[in-house]
Scaffold this active site. Structure first.
Site, PDB file in Angstrom:
ATOM      1  N   SER A  14       0.783  -1.484  -0.087  1.00 12.49           N
ATOM      2  CA  SER A  14      -0.039   0.145   0.269  1.00 12.49           C
ATOM      3  C   SER A  14       1.366   1.470   0.254  1.00 12.49           C
ATOM      4  O   SER A  14       2.018   1.948   1.026  1.00 12.49           O
ATOM      5  CB  SER A  14      -0.468  -0.301   1.192  1.00 12.49           C
ATOM      6  OG  SER A  14      -1.519   0.628   1.251  1.00 12.49           O
ATOM      7  N   THR A  61      -9.228  -0.908   1.902  1.00 12.37           N
ATOM      8  CA  THR A  61      -8.941  -1.556   0.424  1.00 12.37           C
ATOM      9  C   THR A  61      -9.326  -3.342   0.511  1.00 12.37           C
ATOM     10  O   THR A  61      -9.995  -3.415   1.648  1.00 12.37           O
ATOM     11  CB  THR A  61      -6.554  -1.565  -0.125  1.00 12.37           C
ATOM     12  OG1 THR A  61      -7.101  -1.025  -0.983  1.00 12.37           O
ATOM     13  CG2 THR A  61      -6.040  -1.520   1.005  1.00 12.37           C
ATOM     14  N   LYS A  65     -13.756  -4.020   1.313  1.00  9.95           N
ATOM     15  CA  LYS A  65     -14.645  -2.880   0.996  1.00  9.95           C
ATOM     16  C   LYS A  65     -15.918  -3.202   1.285  1.00  9.95           C
ATOM     17  O   LYS A  65     -16.939  -2.527   1.819  1.00  9.95           O
ATOM     18  CB  LYS A  65     -14.224  -2.238  -0.035  1.00  9.95           C
ATOM     19  CG  LYS A  65     -13.124  -1.913  -0.296  1.00  9.95           C
ATOM     20  CD  LYS A  65     -13.021  -0.701  -1.720  1.00  9.95           C
ATOM     21  CE  LYS A  65     -11.574  -0.971  -2.132  1.00  9.95           C
ATOM     22  NZ  LYS A  65     -11.601   0.191  -2.867  1.00  9.95           N
ATOM     23  N   ASP A 101     -13.791   6.653  -4.369  1.00  9.52           N
ATOM     24  CA  ASP A 101     -13.038   5.668  -5.514  1.00  9.52           C
ATOM     25  C   ASP A 101     -13.001   6.711  -7.168  1.00  9.52           C
ATOM     26  O   ASP A 101     -12.546   7.311  -8.049  1.00  9.52           O
ATOM     27  CB  ASP A 101     -12.948   4.448  -5.933  1.00  9.52           C
ATOM     28  CG  ASP A 101     -11.698   3.802  -4.532  1.00  9.52           C
ATOM     29  OD1 ASP A 101     -11.033   3.584  -4.181  1.00  9.52           O
ATOM     30  OD2 ASP A 101     -12.460   2.513  -4.554  1.00  9.52           O
ATOM     31  N   GLY A 127     -17.050  -5.802 -11.818  1.00  8.18           N
ATOM     32  CA  GLY A 127     -17.295  -5.649 -11.536  1.00  8.18           C
ATOM     33  C   GLY A 127     -17.744  -3.974 -10.337  1.00  8.18           C
ATOM     34  O   GLY A 127     -17.954  -2.852 -10.617  1.00  8.18           O
ATOM     35  N   ARG A 150     -17.740  -8.769 -20.035  1.00  4.08           N
ATOM     36  CA  ARG A 150     -18.063  -9.823 -20.941  1.00  4.08           C
ATOM     37  C   ARG A 150     -19.400 -10.774 -20.448  1.00  4.08           C
ATOM     38  O   ARG A 150     -19.694 -11.219 -21.335  1.00  4.08           O
ATOM     39  CB  ARG A 150     -16.590 -10.261 -20.437  1.00  4.08           C
ATOM     40  CG  ARG A 150     -15.945 -12.433 -20.667  1.00  4.08           C
ATOM     41  CD  ARG A 150     -14.942 -12.769 -19.969  1.00  4.08           C
ATOM     42  NE  ARG A 150     -15.016 -12.800 -18.744  1.00  4.08           N
ATOM     43  CZ  ARG A 150     -13.828 -12.675 -18.247  1.00  4.08           C
ATOM     44  NH1 ARG A 150     -12.500 -13.269 -18.388  1.00  4.08           N
ATOM     45  NH2 ARG A 150     -14.120 -13.030 -17.147  1.00  4.08           N
ATOM     46  N   LYS A 154     -24.553  -9.277 -15.903  1.00  7.31           N
ATOM     47  CA  LYS A 154     -23.787  -8.862 -14.638  1.00  7.31           C
ATOM     48  C   LYS A 154     -24.157  -6.561 -15.070  1.00  7.31           C
ATOM     49  O   LYS A 154     -24.439  -6.191 -14.045  1.00  7.31           O
ATOM     50  CB  LYS A 154     -22.216  -8.500 -14.732  1.00  7.31           C
ATOM     51  CG  LYS A 154     -22.401 -10.133 -13.610  1.00  7.31           C
ATOM     52  CD  LYS A 154     -20.341 -10.035 -13.067  1.00  7.31           C
ATOM     53  CE  LYS A 154     -19.978  -9.187 -13.047  1.00  7.31           C
ATOM     54  NZ  LYS A 154     -18.988  -9.795 -12.886  1.00  7.31           N
TER      55      LYS A 154
HETATM   56  P1  ATR Z   1     -13.040  -6.009  -9.210  1.00  9.49           P
HETATM   57  O1  ATR Z   1     -13.283  -4.762  -8.054  1.00  9.49           O
HETATM   58  O2  ATR Z   1     -11.569  -5.212  -9.616  1.00  9.49           O
HETATM   59  O3  ATR Z   1     -13.579  -5.141 -10.511  1.00  9.49           O
HETATM   60  P2  ATR Z   1     -14.499  -8.008  -9.711  1.00  9.49           P
HETATM   61  O4  ATR Z   1     -16.071  -6.983  -8.564  1.00  9.49           O
HETATM   62  O5  ATR Z   1     -14.396  -9.598  -9.402  1.00  9.49           O
HETATM   63  O6  ATR Z   1     -13.310  -7.459  -9.652  1.00  9.49           O
HETATM   64  O7  ATR Z   1     -15.197  -7.657 -11.192  1.00  9.49           O
HETATM   65  C1  ATR Z   1     -13.779  -8.142 -12.767  1.00  9.49           C
HETATM   66  C2  ATR Z   1     -14.071  -7.584 -13.743  1.00  9.49           C
HETATM   67  O8  ATR Z   1     -13.293  -7.912 -14.619  1.00  9.49           O
HETATM   68  C3  ATR Z   1     -15.743  -7.806 -14.185  1.00  9.49           C
HETATM   69  O9  ATR Z   1     -16.443  -7.022 -15.002  1.00  9.49           O
HETATM   70  C4  ATR Z   1     -15.356  -9.363 -15.116  1.00  9.49           C
HETATM   71  O10 ATR Z   1     -15.760  -9.489 -16.173  1.00  9.49           O
HETATM   72  P3  ATR Z   1     -16.742 -10.838 -16.217  1.00  9.49           P
HETATM   73  O11 ATR Z   1     -18.542  -9.886 -15.039  1.00  9.49           O
HETATM   74  O12 ATR Z   1     -17.352 -11.333 -17.679  1.00  9.49           O
HETATM   75  O13 ATR Z   1     -16.028 -11.778 -15.196  1.00  9.49           O
HETATM   76  C5  ATR Z   1     -14.041  -8.508 -15.410  1.00  9.49           C
HETATM   77  N1  ATR Z   1     -12.912  -9.238 -16.992  1.00  9.49           N
HETATM   78  C6  ATR Z   1     -11.735 -10.205 -15.624  1.00  9.49           C
HETATM   79  N2  ATR Z   1     -10.880 -10.706 -16.161  1.00  9.49           N
HETATM   80  C7  ATR Z   1     -11.387 -10.274 -17.949  1.00  9.49           C
HETATM   81  C8  ATR Z   1     -10.531 -10.234 -19.124  1.00  9.49           C
HETATM   82  N3  ATR Z   1      -9.798 -11.161 -18.974  1.00  9.49           N
HETATM   83  N4  ATR Z   1     -11.613 -10.237 -20.263  1.00  9.49           N
HETATM   84  C9  ATR Z   1     -12.343  -9.197 -19.840  1.00  9.49           C
HETATM   85  N5  ATR Z   1     -12.979  -9.141 -18.981  1.00  9.49           N
HETATM   86  C10 ATR Z   1     -12.319  -9.399 -17.359  1.00  9.49           C
END
Ligand code: ATR
Length: 272
Positions: A14, A61, A65, A101, A127, A150, A154
């Site tokens: 951090s 962090t 969160k 953030d 996410g 993807r 969601k």
């Molecule tokens: P964070 O808190 O960092 O947003 P998260 O809540 O786990 O972490 O969300 C990860 C995000 O990155 C999601 O939108 C995920 O897509 P999915 O919802 O389809 O899983 C996206 N993500 C992770 N790896 C990816 C990749 N290789 N290509 C495209 N999207 C990806």
């Protein structure tokens, strides 16, 4: 001296203690800011212990969160919509939760002279990271924000919480139907050295690309965007400092200057 902490697991990496101590120096505030590792099932206990020891506030962090949101007695609108709290304030026996953030991202975009009013924004990912920035971005009056993910369902579930006609969703393969002024990568793909698979036709000489992730070198997304001719590529280091500055403002009532800290962190990163 007023005491602050950042809780996380892991926490050694951090940069928050450095950033907040720098803000304290430049704003002539007396405070002590440390980092603390919390075990996964001991976050709440650790926070209550810190309050008992006179703590004034804490940053939170990964992975705490969402737990911090639950632990808060009162939360701001931006924290509620983010579904996460990164800033806790302890006052009069109560725990106040906030999320800085998204404001950190907005401030960094504005610092980089990115026009947000009337802009068309493509937000990649649905996410936690994406969720946290939607309300602050909407507050800057963009014309539209398209959320591409993807997993389309969601993204759909995410915008339903906001009920705002400027928000829409699409899959990665449909993103090329429109052009965007700003593309923000809020997926975690960069963390594993991967790219969200969007069409290169999206990147024009007028497109600004932002990645919430930062590192010594350009992230895979920014390196790709630059190769496609993006007008500007920006990584998330300024967002990190921006969210810290907004937490500092929430706690101390003064907004610190961020430029010097960003430059110092860039220099540190270059040497690592
Ligand atoms: P964070 O808190 O960092 O947003 P998260 O809540 O786990 O972490 O969300 C990860 C995000 O990155 C999601 O939108 C995920 O897509 P999915 O919802 O389809 O899983 C996206 N993500 C992770 N790896 C990816 C990749 N290789 N290509 C495209 N999207 C990806």
């Amino acid at each position: 001296m007023d005491k602050y902490l950042v809780f996380g697991n892991p926490i050694k990496q951090s940069r928050s203690p450095y950033i907040h101590q720098s803000f304290a120096t430049t704003t002539n505030q007396e405070l002590n800011y440390q980092s603390q590792l919390a075990e996964p099932d001991e976050f709440a206990t650790a926070v209550l212990q810190f309050i008992a020891n006179g703590g004034k506030g804490a940053n939170v962090t990964a992975p705490f969160k969402e737990q911090a949101l639950v632990l808060s007695d009162e939360v701001t609108e931006r924290a509620r919509l983010a579904g996460a709290v990164n800033t806790l304030t302890f006052d009069n026996g109560k725990i106040y939760g906030d999320n800085t953030d998204g404001e950190g991202l907005v401030q960094d975009l504005l610092r980089n002279k990115v026009q947000l009013a009337n802009s068309n924004i493509l937000l990649l990912g649905a996410g936690g990271a994406a969720k946290g920035v939607i309300l602050p971005l909407l507050a800057q009056h963009p014309s539209s924000i398209v959320i591409a993910n993807r997993t389309l369902s969601k993204a759909q579930a995410l915008i339903e919480q906001f009920n705002d006609s400027r928000l829409s969703v699409c899959g990665f393969e449909q993103t090329s139907a429109k052009t965007y002024d700003l593309i923000i990568n809020a997926t975690s793909a960069s963390l594993s050295g991967k790219l969200p698979t969007i069409s290169s036709s999206l990147i024009t000489e007028n497109t600004v690309c932002y990645d919430m992730v930062y590192g010594k070198a350009l992230t895979p997304f920014l390196a790709w965007a630059k190769a496609q001719g993006a007008s500007k590529v920006i990584d998330g280091l300024g967002m990190l400092v921006g969210q810290a500055a907004e937490s500092f403002r929430v706690w101390r009532g003064v907004k610190p200057e961020v430029e010097t800290v960003i430059e110092q962190l860039q220099a540190t990163l270059a040497q690592e």
